[in-house]
Write a protein that holds these residues in place. Structure first.
Motif, PDB file in Angstrom:
ATOM      1  N   ALA A  49       2.125   8.157  19.675  1.00  0.00           N
ATOM      2  CA  ALA A  49       2.752   7.924  18.373  1.00  0.00           C
ATOM      3  C   ALA A  49       1.829   8.380  17.248  1.00  0.00           C
ATOM      4  O   ALA A  49       0.609   8.300  17.348  1.00  0.00           O
ATOM      5  CB  ALA A  49       3.072   6.441  18.210  1.00  0.00           C
ATOM      6  N   VAL A  50       2.396   8.877  16.189  1.00  0.00           N
ATOM      7  CA  VAL A  50       1.633   9.296  15.025  1.00  0.00           C
ATOM      8  C   VAL A  50       1.261   8.061  14.216  1.00  0.00           C
ATOM      9  O   VAL A  50       2.094   7.205  13.934  1.00  0.00           O
ATOM     10  CB  VAL A  50       2.449  10.274  14.164  1.00  0.00           C
ATOM     11  CG1 VAL A  50       1.708  10.605  12.878  1.00  0.00           C
ATOM     12  CG2 VAL A  50       2.740  11.534  14.949  1.00  0.00           C
ATOM     13  N   ASP A  51      -0.015   7.957  13.859  1.00  0.00           N
ATOM     14  CA  ASP A  51      -0.490   6.828  13.071  1.00  0.00           C
ATOM     15  C   ASP A  51       0.212   6.852  11.713  1.00  0.00           C
ATOM     16  O   ASP A  51       0.138   7.851  10.985  1.00  0.00           O
ATOM     17  CB  ASP A  51      -2.008   6.943  12.895  1.00  0.00           C
ATOM     18  CG  ASP A  51      -2.625   5.679  12.298  1.00  0.00           C
ATOM     19  OD1 ASP A  51      -1.902   4.930  11.612  1.00  0.00           O
ATOM     20  OD2 ASP A  51      -3.824   5.449  12.517  1.00  0.00           O
ATOM     21  N   PRO A  52       0.892   5.776  11.331  1.00  0.00           N
ATOM     22  CA  PRO A  52       1.584   5.770  10.025  1.00  0.00           C
ATOM     23  C   PRO A  52       0.634   5.932   8.852  1.00  0.00           C
ATOM     24  O   PRO A  52       1.061   6.310   7.761  1.00  0.00           O
ATOM     25  CB  PRO A  52       2.290   4.414  10.002  1.00  0.00           C
ATOM     26  CG  PRO A  52       1.591   3.571  11.028  1.00  0.00           C
ATOM     27  CD  PRO A  52       1.121   4.521  12.071  1.00  0.00           C
ATOM     28  N   ALA A  53      -0.665   5.644   9.075  1.00  0.00           N
ATOM     29  CA  ALA A  53      -1.632   5.793   7.983  1.00  0.00           C
ATOM     30  C   ALA A  53      -1.755   7.246   7.537  1.00  0.00           C
ATOM     31  O   ALA A  53      -2.140   7.514   6.393  1.00  0.00           O
ATOM     32  CB  ALA A  53      -2.995   5.265   8.418  1.00  0.00           C
ATOM     33  N   VAL A  54      -1.423   8.196   8.418  1.00  0.00           N
ATOM     34  CA  VAL A  54      -1.490   9.608   8.041  1.00  0.00           C
ATOM     35  C   VAL A  54      -0.501   9.897   6.914  1.00  0.00           C
ATOM     36  O   VAL A  54      -0.837  10.570   5.933  1.00  0.00           O
ATOM     37  CB  VAL A  54      -1.204  10.501   9.262  1.00  0.00           C
ATOM     38  CG1 VAL A  54      -1.157  11.968   8.861  1.00  0.00           C
ATOM     39  CG2 VAL A  54      -2.254  10.284  10.342  1.00  0.00           C
ATOM     40  N   ALA A  55       0.714   9.388   7.047  1.00  0.00           N
ATOM     41  CA  ALA A  55       1.721   9.595   5.999  1.00  0.00           C
ATOM     42  C   ALA A  55       1.354   8.847   4.721  1.00  0.00           C
ATOM     43  O   ALA A  55       1.559   9.352   3.610  1.00  0.00           O
ATOM     44  CB  ALA A  55       3.092   9.155   6.503  1.00  0.00           C
ATOM     45  N   ILE A  56       0.800   7.639   4.872  1.00  0.00           N
ATOM     46  CA  ILE A  56       0.408   6.855   3.690  1.00  0.00           C
ATOM     47  C   ILE A  56      -0.702   7.581   2.931  1.00  0.00           C
ATOM     48  O   ILE A  56      -0.678   7.678   1.699  1.00  0.00           O
ATOM     49  CB  ILE A  56      -0.047   5.442   4.115  1.00  0.00           C
ATOM     50  CG1 ILE A  56       1.117   4.698   4.769  1.00  0.00           C
ATOM     51  CG2 ILE A  56      -0.575   4.666   2.919  1.00  0.00           C
ATOM     52  CD1 ILE A  56       0.720   3.358   5.361  1.00  0.00           C
ATOM     53  N   ALA A  57      -1.691   8.095   3.686  1.00  0.00           N
ATOM     54  CA  ALA A  57      -2.773   8.845   3.036  1.00  0.00           C
ATOM     55  C   ALA A  57      -2.226  10.094   2.356  1.00  0.00           C
ATOM     56  O   ALA A  57      -2.683  10.470   1.272  1.00  0.00           O
ATOM     57  CB  ALA A  57      -3.836   9.214   4.063  1.00  0.00           C
ATOM     58  N   GLY A  58      -1.250  10.732   2.989  1.00  0.00           N
ATOM     59  CA  GLY A  58      -0.647  11.910   2.382  1.00  0.00           C
ATOM     60  C   GLY A  58       0.020  11.586   1.059  1.00  0.00           C
ATOM     61  O   GLY A  58      -0.086  12.357   0.092  1.00  0.00           O
ATOM     62  N   ASP A  59       0.711  10.433   0.993  1.00  0.00           N
ATOM     63  CA  ASP A  59       1.334  10.022  -0.267  1.00  0.00           C
ATOM     64  C   ASP A  59       0.285   9.693  -1.324  1.00  0.00           C
ATOM     65  O   ASP A  59       0.430  10.054  -2.496  1.00  0.00           O
ATOM     66  CB  ASP A  59       2.226   8.801  -0.032  1.00  0.00           C
ATOM     67  CG  ASP A  59       3.457   9.135   0.784  1.00  0.00           C
ATOM     68  OD1 ASP A  59       3.824  10.336   0.824  1.00  0.00           O
ATOM     69  OD2 ASP A  59       4.045   8.222   1.401  1.00  0.00           O
ATOM     70  N   ARG A  60      -0.781   9.007  -0.914  1.00  0.00           N
ATOM     71  CA  ARG A  60      -1.838   8.622  -1.854  1.00  0.00           C
ATOM     72  C   ARG A  60      -2.512   9.842  -2.460  1.00  0.00           C
ATOM     73  O   ARG A  60      -2.901   9.846  -3.626  1.00  0.00           O
ATOM     74  CB  ARG A  60      -2.897   7.783  -1.139  1.00  0.00           C
ATOM     75  CG  ARG A  60      -2.580   6.313  -1.021  1.00  0.00           C
ATOM     76  CD  ARG A  60      -2.716   5.626  -2.361  1.00  0.00           C
ATOM     77  NE  ARG A  60      -2.676   4.177  -2.240  1.00  0.00           N
ATOM     78  CZ  ARG A  60      -2.703   3.344  -3.275  1.00  0.00           C
ATOM     79  NH1 ARG A  60      -2.757   3.832  -4.506  1.00  0.00           N
ATOM     80  NH2 ARG A  60      -2.652   2.050  -3.086  1.00  0.00           N
ATOM     81  N   LEU A  61      -2.685  10.879  -1.649  1.00  0.00           N
ATOM     82  CA  LEU A  61      -3.428  12.054  -2.089  1.00  0.00           C
ATOM     83  C   LEU A  61      -2.514  13.204  -2.495  1.00  0.00           C
ATOM     84  O   LEU A  61      -2.966  14.343  -2.610  1.00  0.00           O
ATOM     85  CB  LEU A  61      -4.359  12.514  -0.959  1.00  0.00           C
ATOM     86  CG  LEU A  61      -5.393  11.489  -0.493  1.00  0.00           C
ATOM     87  CD1 LEU A  61      -6.149  12.010   0.711  1.00  0.00           C
ATOM     88  CD2 LEU A  61      -6.363  11.142  -1.619  1.00  0.00           C
ATOM     89  N   SER A  62      -1.250  12.911  -2.711  1.00  0.00           N
ATOM     90  CA  SER A  62      -0.291  13.972  -3.046  1.00  0.00           C
ATOM     91  C   SER A  62      -0.593  14.622  -4.393  1.00  0.00           C
ATOM     92  O   SER A  62      -0.169  15.759  -4.638  1.00  0.00           O
ATOM     93  CB  SER A  62       1.138  13.413  -3.040  1.00  0.00           C
ATOM     94  OG  SER A  62       1.264  12.375  -4.003  1.00  0.00           O
ATOM     95  N   LEU A  63      -1.316  13.923  -5.268  1.00  0.00           N
ATOM     96  CA  LEU A  63      -1.644  14.464  -6.584  1.00  0.00           C
ATOM     97  C   LEU A  63      -3.044  15.071  -6.624  1.00  0.00           C
ATOM     98  O   LEU A  63      -3.550  15.389  -7.696  1.00  0.00           O
ATOM     99  CB  LEU A  63      -1.518  13.368  -7.648  1.00  0.00           C
ATOM    100  CG  LEU A  63      -0.123  12.751  -7.809  1.00  0.00           C
ATOM    101  CD1 LEU A  63      -0.138  11.668  -8.873  1.00  0.00           C
ATOM    102  CD2 LEU A  63       0.907  13.821  -8.148  1.00  0.00           C
ATOM    103  N   VAL A  64      -3.678  15.198  -5.469  1.00  0.00           N
ATOM    104  CA  VAL A  64      -5.000  15.838  -5.376  1.00  0.00           C
ATOM    105  C   VAL A  64      -4.788  17.291  -4.958  1.00  0.00           C
ATOM    106  O   VAL A  64      -4.262  17.559  -3.880  1.00  0.00           O
ATOM    107  CB  VAL A  64      -5.904  15.108  -4.362  1.00  0.00           C
ATOM    108  CG1 VAL A  64      -7.253  15.810  -4.250  1.00  0.00           C
ATOM    109  CG2 VAL A  64      -6.098  13.649  -4.763  1.00  0.00           C
ATOM    110  N   LYS A  65      -5.195  18.224  -5.794  1.00  0.00           N
ATOM    111  CA  LYS A  65      -4.922  19.642  -5.522  1.00  0.00           C
ATOM    112  C   LYS A  65      -5.728  20.168  -4.344  1.00  0.00           C
ATOM    113  O   LYS A  65      -5.189  20.817  -3.453  1.00  0.00           O
ATOM    114  CB  LYS A  65      -5.225  20.475  -6.771  1.00  0.00           C
ATOM    115  CG  LYS A  65      -4.278  20.241  -7.933  1.00  0.00           C
ATOM    116  CD  LYS A  65      -4.648  21.145  -9.105  1.00  0.00           C
ATOM    117  CE  LYS A  65      -3.740  20.904 -10.309  1.00  0.00           C
ATOM    118  NZ  LYS A  65      -4.153  21.745 -11.465  1.00  0.00           N
ATOM    119  N   HIS A  66      -7.030  19.927  -4.359  1.00  0.00           N
ATOM    120  CA  HIS A  66      -7.904  20.521  -3.359  1.00  0.00           C
ATOM    121  C   HIS A  66      -8.809  19.455  -2.736  1.00  0.00           C
ATOM    122  O   HIS A  66      -9.355  18.613  -3.445  1.00  0.00           O
ATOM    123  CB  HIS A  66      -8.770  21.630  -3.975  1.00  0.00           C
ATOM    124  CG  HIS A  66      -8.000  22.676  -4.703  1.00  0.00           C
ATOM    125  ND1 HIS A  66      -7.093  23.506  -4.076  1.00  0.00           N
ATOM    126  CD2 HIS A  66      -7.985  23.032  -6.017  1.00  0.00           C
ATOM    127  CE1 HIS A  66      -6.571  24.336  -4.958  1.00  0.00           C
ATOM    128  NE2 HIS A  66      -7.085  24.067  -6.145  1.00  0.00           N
TER     129      HIS A  66
END
Length: 440
Positions: A118-135
């Protein structure tokens, strides 16, 4: 003995296969009375175990280890357990919990249930948190003491001084240096309704940039306390840094890592997959003792599909004007700087403006530049030893602002310019590819 084909899992056949012929080493013969007779059995050379087994099975591809399996497809699946058996196939493998190497493992039942796939749900949460980080840029090295934290801190300081919004994440859990190098010792992390609030650095000079910092060093009641944690607890804190910290909108997130290719590196790569990683800056020094471990780090990046944005050669010689040098008597060790400078001033004053250079760490072979060429990566620049750079890190200052005329200032600015050019060029290429794919 029966033959058994391991390659395709065929059942054992009843056909007997003769054992391999045994060769006779006539050097073991000790009697000439019966030259036609073979020596006694206890004097005959025995075939090796491998030779006796060759007629039993076909050669098979060796099983990949847990780390190899997980790194071959870092898609967010759960990392391998730290207490797994030797030769574990990995929790994401089809044979997880069922392979021979799983017997007796404390994680066997959990792996057999399929939870590891199973994919760790924290991966998606981190992706949302860092969605406004360009690089997002990792600062890595296989060797400790080469200046990763110095490089990471001064990269962040320089980008912020140029007007960028920068975040600096310190995932060196056991040796957090970032709070001291950014002048933030004694500060504490605050929590709000949106999560943990990173510490803001008061930047000197006229700049519109900002620098936000998060480190485990802010959470220690005593700066000298040792952090004695095993892998799972380190991974849990890194997950919190990426899922619970409110980074907001950033141009760059710089991640300072510990030396090596261990738990912290695997965790940060796993959880950043959801939002994308621009690549890694790899730091080395000129001597082979450092470069041999840095080569491992570059190979780690390749196996985990992290692009190496470039190599930084730190401590690349020492440069100083003759007027700034100190002189000592070779026999007594006494300081004779004043007398020596006065003599140079009277005899040949133009020498005082000459730049002295010394290779403190002689390069091995072609040095870091040759290593970069061999691996096909860019050399972002060479950063010389500079006592003012060390002073800036000790005092928590932006080097390019505090010491703009220092020897290492121009090389550091060049390294930052080369890094920005590489990151932005890669981003433009990806945008063009995504646009082309969307139009099809």
């Amino acid at each position: 003995p029966p033959s058994f084909d391991i390659a395709d899992g065929a059942e054992p056949s009843t056909t007997s296969v003769p054992p391999p012929a045994r060769s006779i080493d006539h050097r073991v013969l000790i009697s000439r009375t019966a030259p036609s007779r073979a020596p006694p059995r206890y004097l005959r050379p025995r075939p090796s175990n491998n030779a006796r087994r060759t007629h039993l099975r076909a050669p098979t591809k060796p099983a990949r280890t847990t780390r190899q399996l997980w790194m071959s497809g870092l898609s967010g699946a759960a990392p391998p357990p730290t207490n797994a058996n030797e030769g574990c196939v990995g929790p994401a493998a089809e044979a997880a919990g069922k392979a021979d190497g799983c017997k007796g493992c404390p994680n066997q039942s959990a792996c057999a249930s399929g939870a590891g796939k199973a994919v760790d749900p924290a991966v998606a949460i981190a992706g949302d948190r860092l969605s406004l980080v360009k690089h997002k840029v990792l600062v890595l090295s296989g060797k400790g003491g080469v200046g990763k934290s110095t490089t990471a801190c001064q990269l962040a300081f320089t980008l912020a001084a140029e007007g960028k919004s920068v975040g600096l994440l310190d995932v060196d859990i056991c040796g957090p240096s970032v709070p001291r190098m950014l002048g933030l010792s004694g500060r504490e992390v605050q929590q709000s309704g949106s999560g943990w609030t990173p510490i803001s650095v008061d930047l000197e000079g006229d700049t519109d940039g900002e620098l936000l910092v998060m480190s485990v060093g802010f959470m220690l009641p005593n700066a000298d306390d040792a952090i004695i944690w095993r892998g799972p607890r380190k991974n849990g804190l890194i997950k919190q840094f990426l899922t619970d910290v409110d980074w907001g909108t950033l141009d760059y997130l710089i991640v300072d890592t510990p030396p090596g290719t261990s738990d912290e590196h695997l965790s940060i790569i796993q959880y950043l997959r959801g939002s994308g990683i621009d690549g890694a800056v790899v730091v080395t020094t000129p001597q082979e003792v450092a470069m041999q471990d840095v080569r491992k780090e570059i190979n780690f990046c390749r196996k985990t599909n992290v692009e190496v944005l470039g190599l930084v050669e730190n401590m690349s010689g020492y440069q100083s004007p003759v007027s700034n040098l100190q002189f000592r008597d070779p026999s007594s060790g006494a300081d004779v700087t004043a007398a020596t400078i006065a003599m140079i001033q009277s005899k040949c004053p133009e020498l005082l403006s000459v730049m002295a250079h010394a290779e403190v760490f002689p390069a091995f072979g072609d040095g870091p530049q040759g290593m970069a060429a061999k691996f096909g990566v860019d050399l972002l620049g060479k950063l010389p030893l500079d006592n003012q750079l060390m002073a800036a890190c000790e005092q928590g200052q932006a080097f390019v602002t505090a010491y703009p005329d220092s020897i290492a200032c121009a090389p550091l600015k060049s390294i930052v310019a080369n890094l920005k050019a590489r990151v932005e060029a890669n981003a433009a290429t990806r945008a063009a590819q995504e646009g082309a794919a969307a139009s099809e």
